[in-house]
Design an enzyme around this catalytic site. Structure first.
Site, PDB file in Angstrom:
ATOM      1  CG  ASN A 215      33.679 -18.628  26.916  1.00 48.77           C
ATOM      2  OD1 ASN A 215      32.562 -18.676  27.114  1.00 48.77           O
ATOM      3  ND2 ASN A 215      34.608 -18.130  27.769  1.00 48.77           N
ATOM      4  CE1 TYR A 221      25.008 -21.404  15.451  1.00 47.01           C
ATOM      5  CE2 TYR A 221      25.145 -19.546  16.838  1.00 47.01           C
ATOM      6  CZ  TYR A 221      24.529 -20.312  15.983  1.00 47.01           C
ATOM      7  OH  TYR A 221      22.991 -20.093  15.620  1.00 47.01           O
ATOM      8  N   GLY A 257      26.848  -9.754  27.913  1.00 47.14           N
ATOM      9  CA  GLY A 257      26.815 -11.279  27.513  1.00 47.14           C
ATOM     10  C   GLY A 257      27.867 -11.447  26.480  1.00 47.14           C
ATOM     11  CG  HIS A 262      33.293 -14.118  19.796  1.00 44.53           C
ATOM     12  ND1 HIS A 262      33.595 -14.963  20.849  1.00 44.53           N
ATOM     13  CD2 HIS A 262      32.031 -13.971  19.627  1.00 44.53           C
ATOM     14  CE1 HIS A 262      32.475 -15.379  21.394  1.00 44.53           C
ATOM     15  NE2 HIS A 262      31.388 -14.967  20.601  1.00 44.53           N
ATOM     16  CG  ASP A 303      24.890 -11.124  37.608  1.00 41.86           C
ATOM     17  OD1 ASP A 303      23.909 -11.095  36.763  1.00 41.86           O
ATOM     18  OD2 ASP A 303      24.889 -11.577  38.762  1.00 41.86           O
ATOM     19  CG  HIS A 323      19.467 -18.538  22.612  1.00 44.24           C
ATOM     20  ND1 HIS A 323      19.856 -19.224  21.457  1.00 44.24           N
ATOM     21  CD2 HIS A 323      20.648 -18.318  23.496  1.00 44.24           C
ATOM     22  CE1 HIS A 323      21.216 -19.401  21.578  1.00 44.24           C
ATOM     23  NE2 HIS A 323      21.669 -18.968  22.786  1.00 44.24           N
ATOM     24  CD  GLU A 352      18.651 -14.797  21.336  1.00 43.31           C
ATOM     25  OE1 GLU A 352      17.817 -15.706  21.230  1.00 43.31           O
ATOM     26  OE2 GLU A 352      19.103 -14.608  22.531  1.00 43.31           O
ATOM     27  CD  GLU A 379      17.349 -20.458  19.332  1.00 42.19           C
ATOM     28  OE1 GLU A 379      17.716 -19.237  18.673  1.00 42.19           O
ATOM     29  OE2 GLU A 379      18.292 -20.479  20.254  1.00 42.19           O
TER      30      GLU A 379
HETATM   31  C1  LIG Z   1      25.667 -18.390  24.722  1.00 43.80           C
HETATM   32  S1  LIG Z   1      26.714 -17.337  25.361  1.00 43.80           S
HETATM   33  C2  LIG Z   1      26.805 -15.991  24.120  1.00 43.80           C
HETATM   34  C3  LIG Z   1      28.083 -15.283  24.217  1.00 43.80           C
HETATM   35  C4  LIG Z   1      28.144 -14.152  23.088  1.00 43.80           C
HETATM   36  N1  LIG Z   1      27.165 -12.964  23.055  1.00 43.80           N
HETATM   37  C5  LIG Z   1      28.082 -14.957  21.707  1.00 43.80           C
HETATM   38  O1  LIG Z   1      27.125 -14.775  20.956  1.00 43.80           O
HETATM   39  O2  LIG Z   1      29.184 -15.575  21.515  1.00 43.80           O
HETATM   40  C6  LIG Z   1      26.107 -16.522  26.772  1.00 43.80           C
HETATM   41  C7  LIG Z   1      26.849 -15.614  27.415  1.00 43.80           C
HETATM   42  O3  LIG Z   1      26.226 -15.050  28.465  1.00 43.80           O
HETATM   43  C8  LIG Z   1      27.019 -14.841  29.629  1.00 43.80           C
HETATM   44  N2  LIG Z   1      26.410 -14.873  31.072  1.00 43.80           N
HETATM   45  C9  LIG Z   1      25.807 -15.901  31.636  1.00 43.80           C
HETATM   46  N3  LIG Z   1      25.149 -15.396  32.642  1.00 43.80           N
HETATM   47  C10 LIG Z   1      25.404 -14.169  32.909  1.00 43.80           C
HETATM   48  C11 LIG Z   1      25.074 -13.186  33.626  1.00 43.80           C
HETATM   49  N4  LIG Z   1      24.585 -13.240  34.842  1.00 43.80           N
HETATM   50  N5  LIG Z   1      25.817 -11.801  33.580  1.00 43.80           N
HETATM   51  C12 LIG Z   1      26.430 -11.659  32.539  1.00 43.80           C
HETATM   52  N6  LIG Z   1      26.711 -12.509  31.594  1.00 43.80           N
HETATM   53  C13 LIG Z   1      26.145 -13.728  31.618  1.00 43.80           C
HETATM   54  C14 LIG Z   1      27.908 -16.206  29.680  1.00 43.80           C
HETATM   55  O4  LIG Z   1      29.215 -15.956  30.355  1.00 43.80           O
HETATM   56  C15 LIG Z   1      28.186 -16.164  28.054  1.00 43.80           C
HETATM   57  O5  LIG Z   1      29.367 -15.516  27.711  1.00 43.80           O
END
Ligand SMILES: C[S@@+](CC[C@H](N)C(=O)[O-])C[C@H]1O[C@@H](n2cnc3c(N)ncnc32)[C@H](O)[C@@H]1O
Length: 415
Positions: A215, A221, A257, A262, A303, A323, A352, A379
């Protein structure tokens, strides 16, 4: 592939010790000089990136193949391992606290690291310019190593090096076992092959205690890059706020997600006069571990493989989410968003990369390869996005931004 002795296409060995492109050096230097002047006048983001690209081209032109090879397979892995160990032990924090010359002995005492080991790691980081050598076994931090006290900068190292490197190094073996074919499947993944576990990346990292590191790494990033919600990228007022339902409980922006929030917190800061509600959704294990988030943002454990609880929002937003998954899983995620969207009103905003057909930026190509190996995904190019979104019942209205390898904002509506 073993190249047979005497193969006439193998170049003479002298090429290994000749600079890669000495002939281009004068032109690059001229460019650097002009770009340096431009930067000192404007001090702007684009000018700095252009100068940085030229500086990289200069190093590449001057290096010999032998030097580049040693840098890739000795110097850079040694840096990655050294930085990770020193970060985990707290050496960078100790250095930042002192903020002046500090000895290896002092750092070792403060962190309980073996001084002989630390001396060798610091010597390498010094020779690579990541800390500055000020005497025998004595160093001061650079801007970079001072920033290593921040979790958003430092946490990426244990996350990738300790959590994911084994998968990276076994990727060639995994691919060979699949007849040298690229496999993008959420069940047959390089991670499962390398680690012999039945988990996705998120579950795997959490099982190693590296969930919060991911996180923080994601938060780091995105720092310092142009953001979609800035007026020169996407006109939030015209495209979202104008025409939005102004009732207090109407969902305005749903960040699906969204990790620890942030992006949506940044949205609140930049657009405090938005109508309706801002909603952050992520898995319970993420939502439950949020330390600080403005209470005006609603936190929802969710979820994304299940029904979207917030119907008819002005915008659903996903950043670096699709992605992480191959197309069939994305189709399932999109199905739940589409079912919640209100025709003629709701937008889906996907933040993205849209990889250009030619001239892709190194940060986007690096991310693409990491995503291919760690997440069995990609990507995507504009053609890939269209192929994914159209069957889900979505239409791309416009792709906004995306300069210098930053993510674009793909604005969609129901088709
Ligand atoms: C690569 S991170 C991106 C987080 C944020 N959107 C960012 O750009 O910083 C992917 C996010 O998807 C969430 N995630 C993964 N599986 C998930 C699910 N089944 N339902 C909801 N969120 C999920 C992860 O916990 C994570 O926070």
């Amino acid at each position: 592939m073993i190249i047979p002795n005497g193969d006439s296409h193998v170049p003479d060995v002298s090429i290994a010790t000749s600079p890669n492109d000495l002939a281009s050096v004068p032109a690059i230097l001229k460019q650097i000089s002009a770009q340096g002047e431009q930067l000192s006048t404007t001090q702007d983001y684009d000018s700095r990136l252009q100068l940085l690209a030229s500086a990289r081209a200069l190093v590449q032109a001057l290096e010999t193949p032998r030097e580049t090879m040693i840098k890739h397979i000795w110097a850079q892995p040694a840096v990655q391992v050294g930085i990770t160990m020193m970060y985990e032990a707290g050496v960078f924090h100790v250095m930042a606290r002192k903020n002046g010359p500090i000895t290896v002995k002092e750092c070792a005492e403060a962190t309980k690291m073996d001084p002989n080991l630390l001396a060798r790691l610091m010597r390498h980081l010094g020779s690579m310019g990541h800390i500055t050598e000020t005497g025998v076994d004595e160093y001061t931090p650079t801007n970079f190593s001072r920033a290593m006290s921040l979790r958003i900068i430092g946490d990426g190292y244990p996350c990738i090096i300790n959590g994911l490197f084994n998968t990276l190094s076994k990727y060639g073996e995994f691919t060979k076992a699949h007849g040298n074919k690229m496999v993008l499947s959420h069940t047959d993944t390089p991670l499962r092959y390398a680690e012999k576990v039945d988990m996705d990346v998120f579950t795997w990292l959490r099982s190693l205690g590296l969930g919060s590191h991911l996180n923080n790494h994601m938060a780091g990033y995105h720092q310092g890059r142009p953001s979609w919600m800035d007026p020169d990228v996407y006109p939030v007022k015209d495209r979202l706020i104008k025409g939005a339902d102004t009732s207090e409980n109407a969902p305005f922006l749903v960040d699906i997600g969204g990790s620890t929030g942030h992006d949506i917190a940044e949205f609140l800061t930049k657009h405090p006069n938005h109508p309706g509600k801002l909603i952050l959704e992520d898995l319970p294990v993420v939502i439950d571990h949020i330390n600080h988030l403005d209470p005006r943002i609603e936190r929802v454990p969710y979820d994304f493989h299940t029904e979207q609880p917030h119907k008819g929002a002005r915008a659903y937003y996903m950043h670096s989410v699709l992605h992480d998954w191959p197309d069939d899983v994305c189709a399932d995620i999109l199905k739940n968003v589409v079912a919640a969207m209100k025709p003629g009103y709701s937008r889906l905003l996907i933040n993205e990369c849209v990889i250009p057909d030619c001239g892709a930026d190194w940060q986007a190509t690096a991310l693409d390869v990491m995503i291919m190996i760690e997440f069995s995904s990609s990507e995507r190019t504009l053609a890939d996005w269209t192929r994914l979104l159209e069957p889900a019942g979505l239409r791309i209205i416009k792709v906004w931004g995306g300069k210098n390898g930053t993510e674009s904002l793909i604005e969609c509506e129901l088709a």
